[in-house]
Scaffold this motif. Sequence first.
Motif, short mmCIF file in Angstrom:
data_model
loop_
_atom_site.label_atom_id
_atom_site.label_comp_id
_atom_site.label_asym_id
_atom_site.label_seq_id
_atom_site.Cartn_x
_atom_site.Cartn_y
_atom_site.Cartn_z
N LYS A 184 0.84 -1.20 0.00
CA LYS A 184 0.00 0.00 0.00
C LYS A 184 0.87 1.25 0.00
CE LYS A 184 -3.96 -2.17 2.07
NZ LYS A 184 -4.45 -2.64 0.81
N SER A 185 0.36 2.29 -0.61
CA SER A 185 1.03 3.58 -0.57
C SER A 185 1.20 3.98 0.90
CB SER A 185 0.18 4.61 -1.32
OG SER A 185 0.83 5.84 -1.33
N GLY A 186 2.40 4.40 1.27
CA GLY A 186 2.68 4.78 2.65
C GLY A 186 3.40 3.70 3.44
N ASP A 187 3.42 2.46 2.91
CA ASP A 187 4.18 1.40 3.58
C ASP A 187 5.65 1.80 3.62
OD1 ASP A 187 1.94 -0.20 3.88
OD2 ASP A 187 2.47 -1.60 2.28
N ILE A 188 6.33 1.44 4.70
CA ILE A 188 7.76 1.73 4.84
C ILE A 188 8.52 0.41 4.66
CG2 ILE A 188 9.57 2.57 6.37
CD1 ILE A 188 7.33 4.31 7.69
N LEU A 189 9.33 0.36 3.63
CA LEU A 189 10.09 -0.85 3.31
C LEU A 189 11.35 -0.89 4.17
CD1 LEU A 189 10.40 -3.31 1.34
CD2 LEU A 189 11.71 -1.76 -0.12
N TYR A 190 11.53 -1.98 4.92
CA TYR A 190 12.73 -2.09 5.74
C TYR A 190 13.57 -3.32 5.44
CZ TYR A 190 10.25 -5.39 8.82
OH TYR A 190 9.56 -6.46 9.31
N LYS A 191 13.03 -4.23 4.61
CA LYS A 191 13.78 -5.44 4.31
C LYS A 191 13.30 -6.03 2.98
CE LYS A 191 15.09 -9.66 6.82
NZ LYS A 191 14.78 -10.42 8.05
N VAL A 192 14.25 -6.49 2.15
CA VAL A 192 13.96 -7.16 0.89
C VAL A 192 14.63 -8.52 0.96
CG1 VAL A 192 14.25 -7.14 -1.62
CG2 VAL A 192 13.87 -4.98 -0.39
N ASP A 193 13.83 -9.57 0.91
CA ASP A 193 14.33 -10.92 1.17
C ASP A 193 15.08 -10.87 2.51
OD1 ASP A 193 13.17 -12.29 -1.00
OD2 ASP A 193 14.81 -11.70 -2.33
N GLU A 194 16.37 -11.15 2.51
CA GLU A 194 17.13 -11.12 3.78
C GLU A 194 18.00 -9.86 3.90
OE1 GLU A 194 16.37 -13.22 6.21
OE2 GLU A 194 14.93 -14.03 4.77
N HIS A 195 17.80 -8.89 3.00
CA HIS A 195 18.60 -7.67 3.01
C HIS A 195 17.89 -6.56 3.78
CE1 HIS A 195 21.14 -9.29 -0.23
NE2 HIS A 195 20.03 -9.62 -0.87
N GLU A 196 18.50 -6.08 4.85
CA GLU A 196 17.99 -4.89 5.54
C GLU A 196 18.25 -3.70 4.63
OE1 GLU A 196 16.56 -4.72 8.63
OE2 GLU A 196 16.79 -6.86 9.08
N THR A 197 17.30 -2.78 4.52
CA THR A 197 17.45 -1.64 3.61
C THR A 197 18.24 -0.49 4.23
OG1 THR A 197 15.35 -0.65 4.29
CG2 THR A 197 15.30 -2.19 2.41
N ALA A 198 18.34 -0.45 5.54
CA ALA A 198 19.05 0.64 6.23
C ALA A 198 20.50 0.71 5.76
CB ALA A 198 19.00 0.44 7.74
N GLY A 199 20.92 1.93 5.41
CA GLY A 199 22.29 2.15 4.99
C GLY A 199 22.55 1.96 3.51
N TYR A 200 21.53 1.58 2.76
CA TYR A 200 21.70 1.35 1.32
C TYR A 200 20.98 2.43 0.52
CZ TYR A 200 23.68 -3.19 2.36
OH TYR A 200 24.49 -4.20 2.83
N GLU A 201 21.55 2.73 -0.64
CA GLU A 201 20.93 3.70 -1.55
C GLU A 201 19.67 3.08 -2.16
OE1 GLU A 201 21.81 6.88 -2.04
OE2 GLU A 201 23.35 6.56 -0.53
N LEU A 202 18.76 3.94 -2.58
CA LEU A 202 17.50 3.49 -3.16
C LEU A 202 17.72 2.61 -4.38
CD1 LEU A 202 14.43 3.59 -3.00
CD2 LEU A 202 14.50 5.69 -4.35
#
Length: 172
Positions: free
Chosen positions: A27-45
Motif C-alpha cells: 500500500k502507498s505509505g508502507d515503509i520498506l525495511y527489508k527485501v528478502d534477507e537484506h535490511e534496507t538501512a544504509g543502502y541507496e535506493l
Amino acid sequence: MSKQLGTDEITIVNVYEDSPADKAGLKSGDILYKVDEHETAGYELDTVVSWIKGEKGTSVVLHVLRDGKEVEVTAVRDKIEVQTVAYEMKEDQIGYIAVSEFDSVTYHQFETALEDLEKQGMKGLVIDLRNNPGGNFDTVTEYAEAASSGRSDRVDKRQRRECRRSYLRRSK
C-alpha cells in the motif's frame, strides 16, 4: 518508492493497479525495511530497487511497516508498463490529466489522453503534477513542449537537443 533525505526510510509512494506490488498487497505509505534477507538501512535506493527487480516469475519477499505493524508480503516479479497518466473529462468539458511521473511511456500516454479528450470536445485542460517526483529528461522535455503549446505536436530531435544544451548550461 522514495527515500527520505537524512534518513534510511524508504516509503512506497505509488502502487500501480494490477502491478506485482498491488497483487502482493503493498500500500502507498508502507515503509520498506527489508527485501528478502537484506535490511534496507544504509543502502541507496537504487541498490534496494535492484534487490526487488529480477527475472519474471520469480518471487521476492518484502517486509514493510504499516501503521506501526510489521507486514511481510511476497511479490511475483513481472514486466510492468507503468500507467503514468490518468485522465477524464470533468464538468463543462474541462479535460483533466494527472501525470504521476515522467517515465519513457509518459509522453505517449499523455498524447493518447490529450487526443481522446479533444475528441470528446474538450474546451479547457487541467494538468495535475502533484506528487510527481520527475523522471526521464527526454520525456519531461517532450511533455513540456506539448503542454505549453496546447497541442500534442511532436518536438523534433534537434529542438530537444537545443533545449537540453540550454538547460544544462543554465543549471551549472
